[in-house]
Scaffold this active site. Structure first.
Site, mmCIF file in Angstrom:
data_model
loop_
_atom_site.group_PDB
_atom_site.id
_atom_site.type_symbol
_atom_site.label_atom_id
_atom_site.label_comp_id
_atom_site.label_asym_id
_atom_site.label_seq_id
_atom_site.Cartn_x
_atom_site.Cartn_y
_atom_site.Cartn_z
ATOM 1 C CG MET A 135 -1.678 1.280 1.487
ATOM 2 S SD MET A 135 -2.792 1.151 2.898
ATOM 3 C CE MET A 135 -1.630 1.060 4.250
ATOM 4 C CG ASN A 136 1.897 3.954 -2.951
ATOM 5 O OD1 ASN A 136 1.622 2.901 -3.500
ATOM 6 N ND2 ASN A 136 1.981 5.089 -3.618
ATOM 7 C CG ASP A 137 0.511 8.184 -2.458
ATOM 8 O OD1 ASP A 137 1.517 7.638 -2.013
ATOM 9 O OD2 ASP A 137 0.537 8.956 -3.440
ATOM 10 C CD1 TRP A 182 4.009 2.037 -5.610
ATOM 11 C CD2 TRP A 182 5.060 1.635 -7.546
ATOM 12 N NE1 TRP A 182 3.495 2.890 -6.552
ATOM 13 C CE2 TRP A 182 4.125 2.665 -7.752
ATOM 14 C CE3 TRP A 182 5.832 1.199 -8.629
ATOM 15 C CZ2 TRP A 182 3.944 3.285 -8.988
ATOM 16 C CZ3 TRP A 182 5.655 1.816 -9.866
ATOM 17 C CH2 TRP A 182 4.721 2.849 -10.035
ATOM 18 C CD1 TRP A 198 -0.336 5.044 -10.332
ATOM 19 C CD2 TRP A 198 0.936 6.746 -11.056
ATOM 20 N NE1 TRP A 198 0.810 4.506 -10.870
ATOM 21 C CE2 TRP A 198 1.614 5.516 -11.317
ATOM 22 C CE3 TRP A 198 1.552 7.942 -11.419
ATOM 23 C CZ2 TRP A 198 2.870 5.488 -11.927
ATOM 24 C CZ3 TRP A 198 2.802 7.901 -12.029
ATOM 25 C CH2 TRP A 198 3.453 6.685 -12.272
ATOM 26 C CG ASP A 238 -0.115 12.814 -7.035
ATOM 27 O OD1 ASP A 238 -0.462 11.772 -7.612
ATOM 28 O OD2 ASP A 238 1.049 13.000 -6.627
ATOM 29 C CD GLU A 281 5.698 12.128 -5.794
ATOM 30 O OE1 GLU A 281 5.681 11.330 -6.733
ATOM 31 O OE2 GLU A 281 6.076 11.793 -4.649
HETATM 32 C C1 FRU Z 1 3.369 9.508 -4.136
HETATM 33 C C2 FRU Z 1 3.131 8.972 -5.549
HETATM 34 C C3 FRU Z 1 2.195 9.866 -6.318
HETATM 35 C C4 FRU Z 1 1.637 8.935 -7.359
HETATM 36 C C5 FRU Z 1 1.538 7.641 -6.589
HETATM 37 C C6 FRU Z 1 1.804 6.410 -7.408
HETATM 38 O O1 FRU Z 1 3.808 8.522 -3.252
HETATM 39 O O2 FRU Z 1 4.370 8.834 -6.224
HETATM 40 O O3 FRU Z 1 2.801 11.012 -6.863
HETATM 41 O O4 FRU Z 1 0.399 9.347 -7.852
HETATM 42 O O5 FRU Z 1 2.466 7.717 -5.530
HETATM 43 O O6 FRU Z 1 1.602 5.246 -6.652
#
Ligand code: FRU
Length: 479
Positions: free
Chosen positions: A20-22, A46, A81, A146, A200
């Site tokens: 998981m990220n954002d 990722w 994204w 974003d 970002e």
């Molecule tokens: C930030 C980012 C965003 C992008 C997303 C891709 O962590 O790099 O800029 O939309 O993660 O997973």
């Protein structure tokens, strides 16, 4: 790996498995808090990014839902994204997100719920006219991502901002729209800061100068300031600044140019990135989520099968005591988890000593601690003390605080502490966390982090610590 056990969190949001990220498009709808997130359904690293989806009635207990959006169109085939939700006055939800196209160009896409009567918002429709925005001519095809939540201007048009860069200058582009399908790019940026690189996950919202409630993203007028936050791709730090937004020309100016976005205040001092806020109309507050990147190695992540957590959602308010920063606090719902409590009063912690605090058996802790200090020694001037020396770096007035998750033998411990020092410019107080001895496991990323904190005349030093998975906690003092 027989020697170590992987600890899952109990307070913090984590997917059942994988990467998981954002946080994406947080919103409140028909009684449910929705959290979407950058999610790889296939692996703990990722890639193959989709929108994971979960709902909660209290921001604490989460129900995992099916993936909301997957990369299945030419305009997002390399990844669905990060994006944000806008709730229109009639209750409609508009979701804007970045797609990485078949040629890895970053474009903005529109999506909306297939069935607005479904409180769980299970199915999402991608607008057939996508992409709705492509990189403008002067912007790099991979520097355009974003989109924020939109806000309405005095002319009734919607505005949103998208982070980018020109050379090494971080910028935020502004678009106006009435239907979220066609847009007009403004000539001027919302803001730009030289030397800060790619911005970002820009976040932009109003805060009330006086008051204890959050504001809808479209609120403007007297008594309101605006927070501008950017996640700096070059340093992986979330930075913000407080300033004034002019709705007449869609420009934002920092209160203090020396504390501008990317060169001044950090949003958080630990492992933290890509934060995103939303307005909660139910409890009239602004809530901020942030991504805590994994600190294990990639091979350990693959072995355990998951990576990363989200922060506890935090309520954010303008700090009208200092007038120069925001204050963040874990959402009040977290207090409903408290089942029993242990109170320790007048614990005396001598210089250089460690005092065990017996909290019995627990797996999670919500700690509030208040400290009074007594000056020992000469009170001589001590310049140059901060957090970087960690908890072993002793000065006349510190460090003092708590040793969290301390092993019996103290072979593992995480000091969370204050350090004050008298300097020629007055008393400086730092609040720090030292992870360097937090784990015996090799290859875990460990840092000492923290910052100088404003302490006003007569204020007591207090700290709140949420321990998501606990071994033991002790109190430490030294001089
Ligand atoms: C930030 C980012 C965003 C992008 C997303 C891709 O962590 O790099 O800029 O939309 O993660 O997973």
């Amino acid at each position: 790996n027989a020697m170590f056990t992987w600890q899952r969190t109990s307070f913090h949001f984590q997917p059942e498995k994988n990467w998981m990220n954002d946080p994406n498009g947080p919103l409140f709808y028909k009684g449910w808090y929705h959290l979407f997130y950058q999610y790889n359904p296939d692996s703990a690293v990722w890639g193959n990014i989709t929108w994971g989806h979960a709902v909660s009635a209290d921001l604490i207990h989460w129900l995992y839902l099916p993936i909301a959006m997957v990369p299945d169109q030419w305009y997002d085939i390399n990844g669905v994204w990060t994006g944000s939700a806008t709730i229109l006055p009639d209750g409609q939800i508009v979701m804007l997100y970045t797609g990485s196209t078949d040629k890895s160009v970053q474009v903005q896409n529109l999506a909306y719920p297939a069935d607005p009567s479904d409180p769980l918002l299970l199915d999402w429709v991608k607008y057939p006219g996508n992409p709705v925005l492509v990189p403008p001519r002067h912007i790099g095809p991979k520097d355009f991502r974003d989109p924020t939540t939109a806000w309405a201007g005095p002319d009734g048009k919607w505005r949103l901002t998208i982070g980018s860069k020109i050379g090494k200058t971080g910028i935020s582009l502004v678009y106006q729209t009435t239907d979220f399908k066609t847009y007009e790019l403004l000539d001027e940026y919302l803001h730009a800061v030289p030397g800060t690189g790619m911005w970002e996950c820009v976040d932009f919202y109003p805060v009330a100068i006086n008051g204890s409630v959050g504001l809808d993203t479209s609120a403007t007028g007297p008594g309101i300031k605006h927070v501008l936050k950017a996640s700096l791709d070059d340093t992986k730090v979330d930075h913000y600044a407080i300033g004034t937004y002019n709705p007449a020309n869609d420009k934002w100016t920092p209160d203090n140019p020396e504390e501008d976005v990317g060169i001044g205040l950090k949003w958080d001092y630990g492992r933290y990135y890509a934060s995103k806020s939303f307005y909660d109309p139910y409890k009239k507050r602004r809530i901020v989520w942030g991504w805590i990147n994994e600190t294990d190695t990639e091979s350990d992540d693959l072995e355990k099968g998951w990576a990363s957590v989200q922060t506890i959602p935090r309520t954010v308010l303008y700090d009208n005591k200092t007038g120069s920063n925001v204050v963040q606090w874990p959402v009040e719902e977290i207090e409903s988890l408290r089942q029993n409590s242990t109170v320790f009063e007048e614990v005396v912690v001598e210089p250089g000593s460690v005092v065990p605090l017996d909290i019995g058996v627990a797996t999670q802790l919500d700690i509030s601690a208040e400290f009074e200090t007594e000056l020992l020694g000469s009170g001589a001037m001590e310049e140059g003390y901060g957090c970087s020396g960690g908890a072993i770096d002793r000065s006349a007035m510190g460090p003092f605080g708590l040793l969290v998750n301390a092993h019996d033998s103290l072979s593992e411990l995480t000091p969370i502490f204050f350090r004050s020092s008298n300097t020629t410019k007055g008393t400086n107080t730092y609040f720090c966390a030292d992870e360097t001895r937090s784990s015996l496991a090799p290859d875990v990323f460990k840092q000492v982090h923290g910052s100088k904190v404003p302490v006003l005349q007569g204020e007591k030093l207090s700290m709140r610590i949420l321990v998501s998975h606990i071994w033991k906690t002790m109190s430490q003092g030294s001089a």
